[in-house]
Each structure stands twice: as structure tokens, then as C-alpha cells.
Design a protein around this motif. Sequence first.
Motif, PDB file in Angstrom:
ATOM      1  N   GLN A  80      44.397  37.652  36.574  1.00 36.73           N
ATOM      2  CA  GLN A  80      43.593  39.245  36.601  1.00 36.73           C
ATOM      3  C   GLN A  80      43.966  40.061  34.921  1.00 36.73           C
ATOM      4  O   GLN A  80      45.579  40.382  35.425  1.00 36.73           O
ATOM      5  N   LYS A 109      44.677  34.962  46.543  1.00 36.51           N
ATOM      6  CA  LYS A 109      42.951  35.208  46.805  1.00 36.51           C
ATOM      7  C   LYS A 109      42.500  33.564  47.685  1.00 36.51           C
ATOM      8  O   LYS A 109      43.102  32.533  47.183  1.00 36.51           O
ATOM      9  N   LEU A 166      42.170  46.264  38.250  1.00 39.19           N
ATOM     10  CA  LEU A 166      42.036  45.722  40.024  1.00 39.19           C
ATOM     11  C   LEU A 166      41.120  47.151  40.706  1.00 39.19           C
ATOM     12  O   LEU A 166      41.304  48.051  39.707  1.00 39.19           O
ATOM     13  N   VAL A 180      46.796  37.495  41.293  1.00 37.21           N
ATOM     14  CA  VAL A 180      46.173  38.339  42.232  1.00 37.21           C
ATOM     15  C   VAL A 180      46.104  36.959  43.441  1.00 37.21           C
ATOM     16  O   VAL A 180      45.344  36.012  43.283  1.00 37.21           O
ATOM     17  N   ASP A 213      43.471  44.577  46.546  1.00 41.07           N
ATOM     18  CA  ASP A 213      43.537  42.892  45.688  1.00 41.07           C
ATOM     19  C   ASP A 213      45.617  43.062  46.311  1.00 41.07           C
ATOM     20  O   ASP A 213      46.647  43.746  46.060  1.00 41.07           O
TER      21      ASP A 213
END
Length: 416
Positions: free
Chosen positions: A368, A361, A386, A359, A390
Motif C-alpha cells: 500500500q 487482509k 492508510l 497491509v 488498517d
Amino acid sequence: MNKRSMSTIAASLMLTVGLVLAGCTNQKEKGEEAPPVSVSVPVTVLTAKQESLPNEHSYMGSITAENAGTVVAQTTGTLTKLYVKKGDTVKKGQLIAEIDSTRQQLDVGEQESKLASAIARLEQAKASQAADTEEVSSTKTLAKQSLDNAKESYDRIKVLVEAGALPAAQLNAAEDEWLRAQSSYRTSTQSDAKDLAGIKVSSADVEAAKIALAKAKRALADTKITASMDGVIDQLALSVGDLVANQNTVAEIVSLDHVLVTIQVAEDSLSSLKKGEHVQVTIPALGAKKTEGEVAFVGLSAARETKLFPVEIRLTNRELAFRPGMRADVTILGSQEQKGILLPNEALVEQDGQTYVYVVKMDRAYKQEVEKVDSLTDAVIISKGLAPGDVVVIEGQSELQDGAQVSSTHYAEKGE
């Protein structure tokens, strides 16, 4: 100043300059180190969103003929005639081969002769009994009358002898006469019974001859081999001139008007499979076109090794395009839709018994862990791990480590 002093001063100056230059160089090396280079891994990402999908299950099966039969010989002999070849269409009862019937024909002739003789004897016995009926009846009537008279005379004389009115010798004579009358009556009765017994024996002989003739005719009929069902000759096991034994296979017939697709199904899918329900079937060898099949049978018990239940799907084969042995893919729709995040199969990374995705960010990719509820042909449904929104890596994750810096391209932007 002499030359020696000047040489000493010059050497000192050169040494000082060298030390100054060396110090400047070291200072430059210490104060001007190259900054670290930051490398971003290029990836393709997809924004996750909640989706509802039909609860579909796909199974791979194989096609078999719904009806197939083996034609076997019912007698022993030499195959003398063969009326069909592989691929011929036949009807039930159609003559397809013959075995030499010389012996069976002779047997039928012999049994027909025996039956005719037995019938003649029976007719003779009946005629004799009819001719003797009147005479036997008259003789039997006279014998009965004589018996009754002798008994009446014996009883009367016995009373008189016991009373002393007649001598005992007359009673003995009356008793002898009565015994002769009994013998005559028995003889007349036995003559009638003898005629009836003769007719019964002759009738039994006729019935036995009829049974023997029926067996001989059946053996003769067994030399003619007929199709056991409507269909197509798929295999011929014998040729003209071959010696055939009883129960030898002569031909195999298949009917392709309808075929069956057999699949193996897990117990959690049985609730969506009922006899008579329709399912979608694709035959890869015939292209991507789908056809509709009907559930014909759902197994009552699972195979011991696989714990799977057999299910048979019936297909109408109008153009005879579906052939036994072909692969068939069956799609079965569940009763409820599945909800979750849909991702391409390639997005998942499986390692050490865990399934996870990356994932993104703030330009960094993080592992994840996720759980999948079902796998489709080219996608997977994620039920846990999830949330909608996302940003998930779907390409390039093989080059990633947890926390790696990435440069992202959204899936919708690929190729733009």
C-alpha cells in the motif's frame, strides 16, 4: 505335458504378473501426487489509528561561547612578565602581561622636560608683557597724542598756505612732523603686538609639549597588556622572553556564563521561531536531561549553499557545564498539532522512489503506497494511504512479496 511346454507356460505367467505389477505401480504414482505445501510468513502487525501529535522539529547544533575576545599587543618589544595561565578567571582591565618599557619610560621623561621648558618660556613671556604693559600703554598714549597734534597742525597750516598767509615751506615742515608722529605711533603699537605674539607662540609650544607627553605616556601604558573582557583565559600565545610585534595575539578569553547553540533551520519552520521564545535543548554529552534556551537571533537570509537560516539559542550556563564545541539537540514546537497515522520508522519500505507499507487482509499482505507528513525520532506520521483500522506490518516485511500469506502477531501481544 513335456518339460518344455511347462517352462513356456511359467515364463508367460511371470511376464503377465510383471506387467500387472508395473501397471499398478504407474497408476499409484499418477493418482497419488503430494498436495502443495502452503508456507505463511510470520509478521508483527499494528492496527492503525488516527492520532494528534505536537508539531515538533528536532535540530542538531553546536555550542559556542556567547562572548569571546582576543587580547593583542599595542606595541613592539620583549615580553617580560606574564601574570596569568590558561584556565585563570580574569576581569576586564586586569593586568595580564607586560612588555619591556625602558624606551617608553625614557621618552616620557624627555617629553616631561620639554613641557617644563615650554611652560617656563610662556611664564617668562607673560611676565615680560606684564612689566611692559604700563610703559607700553604710556608710550602709546603719548604717541597717539603727538599724532593727533601733528595732524591738526598740518591741516591748519595747509589752509593758511593755500590762502597765501604762510609760505609753502611751513606746510612741508608740518607734513614731515605729521609723518614722524605716524611712525612713532606705529612703533608703539607694534611693540604691544610683539609681546602678545610672543605669548601666543609660547602657549602653542606648551600645548605641543603636552600632546607629545600624552603620546609618550600612552606608549608606556601600551606596554602593560590588560584583559579586554571578563572571562577565562582559554589560550596563551606567548611566553616570557618572546619578541612581541604590534597587534600580535597574546591571549584569548572566553566568557561561559552564557553560551549559544547555533542551528540551521528550513524556511517552513521560521514562523514558529521568534526572538525571545523558549525552546528545549538537550546536551547528549551531559545525559538526557533537558534545559531551556531562549531564541536570541533568527537569520534574515539563508545560506546560499544549503538554503537554511541560522538560528542562535542562548543558554544560561550557571555551572559552566556547557563547553564550546559540544553537540546540542534542539526541539522546537510548532504552532499547530499534526494529525495522521503514527507508525514506527521500520514499517516503511522505500523502493524506486516510492514509500509503501504492507497491509494485512484475510491473512495476506498487500503493498500500500503511503505519504508521510513528518518524521520523528523513531516514528513517522502517515498522512495519506492508510485509514484507521488498517492492519499494518511493522516487523517481518523484508521477507514479504505483494499478496504473500502471513501469520500475524499483534504488537500488543508481543512477549505475552
